[in-house]
Design a protein around this motif. Structure first.
Motif, PDB file in Angstrom:
ATOM      1  N   LEU A 108      35.468  54.255  53.557  1.00  0.00           N
ATOM      2  CA  LEU A 108      36.469  54.726  52.607  1.00  0.00           C
ATOM      3  C   LEU A 108      36.272  56.217  52.375  1.00  0.00           C
ATOM      4  N   GLN A 109      37.334  56.941  52.124  1.00  0.00           N
ATOM      5  CA  GLN A 109      37.280  58.383  51.887  1.00  0.00           C
ATOM      6  C   GLN A 109      38.061  58.719  50.617  1.00  0.00           C
ATOM      7  N   PRO A 110      37.406  58.572  49.457  1.00  0.00           N
ATOM      8  CA  PRO A 110      38.080  58.942  48.203  1.00  0.00           C
ATOM      9  C   PRO A 110      38.182  60.469  48.073  1.00  0.00           C
ATOM     10  N   ASN A 111      38.919  60.914  47.058  1.00  0.00           N
ATOM     11  CA  ASN A 111      39.149  62.360  46.882  1.00  0.00           C
ATOM     12  C   ASN A 111      37.859  63.122  46.610  1.00  0.00           C
ATOM     13  N   SER A 112      36.957  62.510  45.811  1.00  0.00           N
ATOM     14  CA  SER A 112      35.721  63.194  45.454  1.00  0.00           C
ATOM     15  C   SER A 112      34.667  62.172  45.086  1.00  0.00           C
ATOM     16  N   TYR A 113      33.432  62.691  44.962  1.00  0.00           N
ATOM     17  CA  TYR A 113      32.343  61.812  44.562  1.00  0.00           C
ATOM     18  C   TYR A 113      32.563  61.276  43.168  1.00  0.00           C
ATOM     19  N   GLN A 114      33.062  62.089  42.279  1.00  0.00           N
ATOM     20  CA  GLN A 114      33.266  61.666  40.905  1.00  0.00           C
ATOM     21  C   GLN A 114      34.287  60.528  40.812  1.00  0.00           C
ATOM     22  N   THR A 115      35.373  60.676  41.559  1.00  0.00           N
ATOM     23  CA  THR A 115      36.390  59.614  41.520  1.00  0.00           C
ATOM     24  C   THR A 115      35.896  58.342  42.211  1.00  0.00           C
ATOM     25  N   SER A 116      34.990  58.492  43.191  1.00  0.00           N
ATOM     26  CA  SER A 116      34.488  57.301  43.892  1.00  0.00           C
ATOM     27  C   SER A 116      33.644  56.415  42.986  1.00  0.00           C
ATOM     28  N   LEU A 117      33.096  57.012  41.908  1.00  0.00           N
ATOM     29  CA  LEU A 117      32.278  56.208  41.006  1.00  0.00           C
ATOM     30  C   LEU A 117      33.099  55.162  40.261  1.00  0.00           C
ATOM     31  N   GLY A 118      34.404  55.381  40.222  1.00  0.00           N
ATOM     32  CA  GLY A 118      35.251  54.411  39.521  1.00  0.00           C
ATOM     33  C   GLY A 118      35.619  53.196  40.354  1.00  0.00           C
ATOM     34  N   ILE A 119      35.330  53.237  41.667  1.00  0.00           N
ATOM     35  CA  ILE A 119      35.636  52.098  42.539  1.00  0.00           C
ATOM     36  C   ILE A 119      34.559  51.039  42.327  1.00  0.00           C
ATOM     37  N   ARG A 120      34.951  49.850  41.935  1.00  0.00           N
ATOM     38  CA  ARG A 120      33.965  48.822  41.641  1.00  0.00           C
ATOM     39  C   ARG A 120      34.633  47.444  41.710  1.00  0.00           C
ATOM     40  N   PHE A 121      33.812  46.404  41.827  1.00  0.00           N
ATOM     41  CA  PHE A 121      34.294  45.023  41.792  1.00  0.00           C
ATOM     42  C   PHE A 121      34.498  44.575  40.352  1.00  0.00           C
ATOM     43  N   LEU A 122      35.469  43.740  40.147  1.00  0.00           N
ATOM     44  CA  LEU A 122      35.684  43.161  38.830  1.00  0.00           C
ATOM     45  C   LEU A 122      34.559  42.184  38.519  1.00  0.00           C
ATOM     46  N   GLU A 123      33.940  42.343  37.379  1.00  0.00           N
ATOM     47  CA  GLU A 123      32.856  41.449  36.982  1.00  0.00           C
ATOM     48  C   GLU A 123      33.439  40.117  36.506  1.00  0.00           C
ATOM     49  N   LEU A 124      33.071  39.046  37.192  1.00  0.00           N
ATOM     50  CA  LEU A 124      33.607  37.724  36.883  1.00  0.00           C
ATOM     51  C   LEU A 124      32.704  36.995  35.894  1.00  0.00           C
ATOM     52  N   PRO A 125      33.260  36.184  35.042  1.00  0.00           N
ATOM     53  CA  PRO A 125      32.418  35.422  34.106  1.00  0.00           C
ATOM     54  C   PRO A 125      31.565  34.407  34.850  1.00  0.00           C
ATOM     55  N   ALA A 126      30.356  34.212  34.352  1.00  0.00           N
ATOM     56  CA  ALA A 126      29.443  33.260  34.991  1.00  0.00           C
ATOM     57  C   ALA A 126      29.911  31.834  34.716  1.00  0.00           C
ATOM     58  N   PRO A 127      29.776  30.950  35.681  1.00  0.00           N
ATOM     59  CA  PRO A 127      30.170  29.553  35.459  1.00  0.00           C
ATOM     60  C   PRO A 127      29.185  28.877  34.521  1.00  0.00           C
ATOM     61  N   PRO A 128      29.571  27.784  33.900  1.00  0.00           N
ATOM     62  CA  PRO A 128      28.635  27.070  33.018  1.00  0.00           C
ATOM     63  C   PRO A 128      27.440  26.553  33.805  1.00  0.00           C
ATOM     64  N   ALA A 129      26.298  26.473  33.145  1.00  0.00           N
ATOM     65  CA  ALA A 129      25.054  26.111  33.827  1.00  0.00           C
ATOM     66  C   ALA A 129      25.098  24.706  34.401  1.00  0.00           C
ATOM     67  N   TRP A 130      25.855  23.810  33.764  1.00  0.00           N
ATOM     68  CA  TRP A 130      25.861  22.413  34.199  1.00  0.00           C
ATOM     69  C   TRP A 130      26.720  22.185  35.435  1.00  0.00           C
ATOM     70  N   LEU A 131      27.506  23.204  35.852  1.00  0.00           N
ATOM     71  CA  LEU A 131      28.487  22.993  36.909  1.00  0.00           C
ATOM     72  C   LEU A 131      27.825  22.613  38.231  1.00  0.00           C
ATOM     73  N   PHE A 132      26.692  23.249  38.533  1.00  0.00           N
ATOM     74  CA  PHE A 132      26.067  23.012  39.837  1.00  0.00           C
ATOM     75  C   PHE A 132      24.826  22.139  39.734  1.00  0.00           C
ATOM     76  N   GLN A 133      24.680  21.468  38.626  1.00  0.00           N
ATOM     77  CA  GLN A 133      23.560  20.525  38.476  1.00  0.00           C
ATOM     78  C   GLN A 133      23.917  19.195  39.108  1.00  0.00           C
ATOM     79  N   ALA A 134      22.959  18.608  39.773  1.00  0.00           N
ATOM     80  CA  ALA A 134      23.218  17.356  40.447  1.00  0.00           C
ATOM     81  C   ALA A 134      23.361  16.232  39.427  1.00  0.00           C
TER      82      ALA A 134
END
Length: 458
Positions: free
Chosen positions: A432-458
């Protein structure tokens, strides 16, 4: 005090009083109301050669169709079929927008899987009939039982049982027809498609107690004309075949998956093969429906008697009569066959004939997944667990969508970076080639909420 009469008569009351009581006015003078008796009815069936016979038996068939429509059975069966099939696709535009072309719809297919387990459990037992002599002769019992076992293997009844159970668990009911194979001259059981059998209107659970029942199926016009000795071009095409036999079942599955489907074809029920004059093939009819007609077998009980040297006897042995109609769209109904029960083996003595199983019976049997005390038709697993299965499927799809979102989360791209969504793709070594280093700092992934702890329990 006025003494009230205790009988049921209202003739001593004035007309005004009778009307006020809701009985209606009594007839004037000595005239008594009477119901007009029809010339032909179920107690007095039109006989062979009666010009009204085709219309009468055609009306019986139409009554069965009307009753099926009133109960909404076609819609129920279509829904049951769709619920047994796992949904695998979704709208392409929505799929591309959310998941980059990857399918987001994933069904567990719980109902279909449970049906297959039920079929496997029943067929694994390999049920075979055994015979016990009423005289206690063990040799005869063993010999006939061995014949039954041989017949079961030769006619591949295990495969027939599997088909019958699957139809029963899918639609709630299965109808089997005992037929004589014209090639092997042996009896076998054929599971009928759910749409091909029509019980008489009324509250009947036992087919043998019905005054009549119908079996309809699709046949090629040329084959039907040849079988019944008609000149070529006598019959016309029958319209409305897809609606009669639900030939668009596979289309409905595709529509429920929000995609375009194609009709794979479903023969309109399985017909019978008889010995003697009348023969009908096992698989009658296939798509497309050009040059096709609908043949209707009307099985009815006819107690008409005739005078013989031995006294009065039933005109149709066993009181079972078969009338085969062609559903001619232009000419109405045409009688193709009208005669006695074709399942009688006249090579036997009269005493033995009367002891045969189908002598006084229709050649249909019924089995139900769950019995409905109010209807002839049973109900299926899909009707009892369909709602919860769909809820589980929706929960499962939500989990899958969340996991895919975690693996490919949304990307936040500030406007001052000089980039847009066309520059991004989930591929290795993306540059990727953003306009500047400063503007590139704003590129980020959306932080998703963590699933409940019991979801992946057997």
């Amino acid at each position: 005090m006025t003494k009230l009469r205790t009988d049921n008569s209202v003739s001593h009351l004035s007309n005004d009083v009778v009307r006020a009581m809701g009985f209606g006015a009594p007839p004037e003078g000595d005239a008594q109301p009477h119901r007009r008796r029809r010339k032909n009815n179920l107690a007095r069936l039109p006989q062979k050669g009666d010009p009204e016979a085709a219309r009468f038996f055609g009306q019986l068939y139409e009554n069965c169709l009307d009753e099926r429509a009133r109960l909404g059975m076609l819609h129920r069966w279509m829904s049951n079929y769709v619920l047994t099939r796992a949904k695998r696709q979704m709208n392409k535009q929505l799929k591309d927008m959310l998941f980059g072309g990857f399918s987001a719809s994933l069904s567990l297919g719980l109902i279909g899987a449970n049906i297959e387990r039920t079929v496997a459990n029943i067929t694994a037992r390999n049920p075979v009939a055994s015979v016990q002599s009423t005289t206690g002769d063990e040799a005869i019992s063993a010999a006939v039982s061995a014949m039954c076992d041989y017949w079961n293997n030769e006619e591949e009844q295990a495969d027939t049982l599997e088909t019958a159970v699957k139809i029963m668990e899918t639609y709630g009911t299965v109808i089997e027809k005992a037929v004589l194979d014209p090639l092997t001259q042996k009896m076998r059981c054929v599971p009928l498609d759910i749409t091909s059998f029509l019980p008489a209107p009324g509250k009947y659970h036992n087919i043998q107690r019905m005054p009549y029942c119908c079996h309809h199926y699709v046949e090629d016009i040329d084959v039907a004309e040849k079988r019944f000795g008609l000149d070529q071009g006598t019959l016309n095409e029958s319209l409305g075949i897809p609606e009669l036999f639900l030939t668009d079942r596979e289309d409905s599955v595709a529509e429920s998956n929000m995609s375009t489907g194609t009709t794979t074809g479903f023969p309109g029920g399985t017909s019978a093969g008889y010995g003697g004059k009348y023969h009908a093939p096992e698989n009658a009819g296939a798509l497309p429906f050009e040059n096709k007609t609908v043949l209707v077998e009307v099985w009815c009980k006819d107690d008409t008697t005739v005078d013989t040297p031995q006294g009065k006897q039933l005109k149709h042995p066993g009181g079972i009569r078969l009338v085969v109609l062609a559903r001619d769209t232009r000419e109405g109904y045409r009688i193709m066959y009208d005669g006695a029960n074709p399942n009688i083996n006249w090579g036997l003595t009269p005493e033995m004939v009367e002891k045969t199983f189908l002598f006084r019976r229709y050649q249909f049997t019924v089995a139900r997944s769950f019995k409905d005390t109010e209807l002839f038709w049973g109900f299926s697993q899909a009707e009892t667990t369909g709602d919860i299965a769909q809820a589980i499927d929706e929960l499962w799809r939500t989990i899958i969508r969340y996991l895919k979102m975690c693996l490919q989360p949304p990307v936040i791209i500030p406007k001052d970076t000089g980039l847009d969504s066309s520059h991004f793709a989930y591929i290795p070594r993306l540059i990727l080639q953003p306009n500047s280093y400063q503007t590139s700092l704003g590129i980020r992934f959306l932080e998703l909420p963590a699933p409940p702890a019991w979801l992946f329990q057997a």
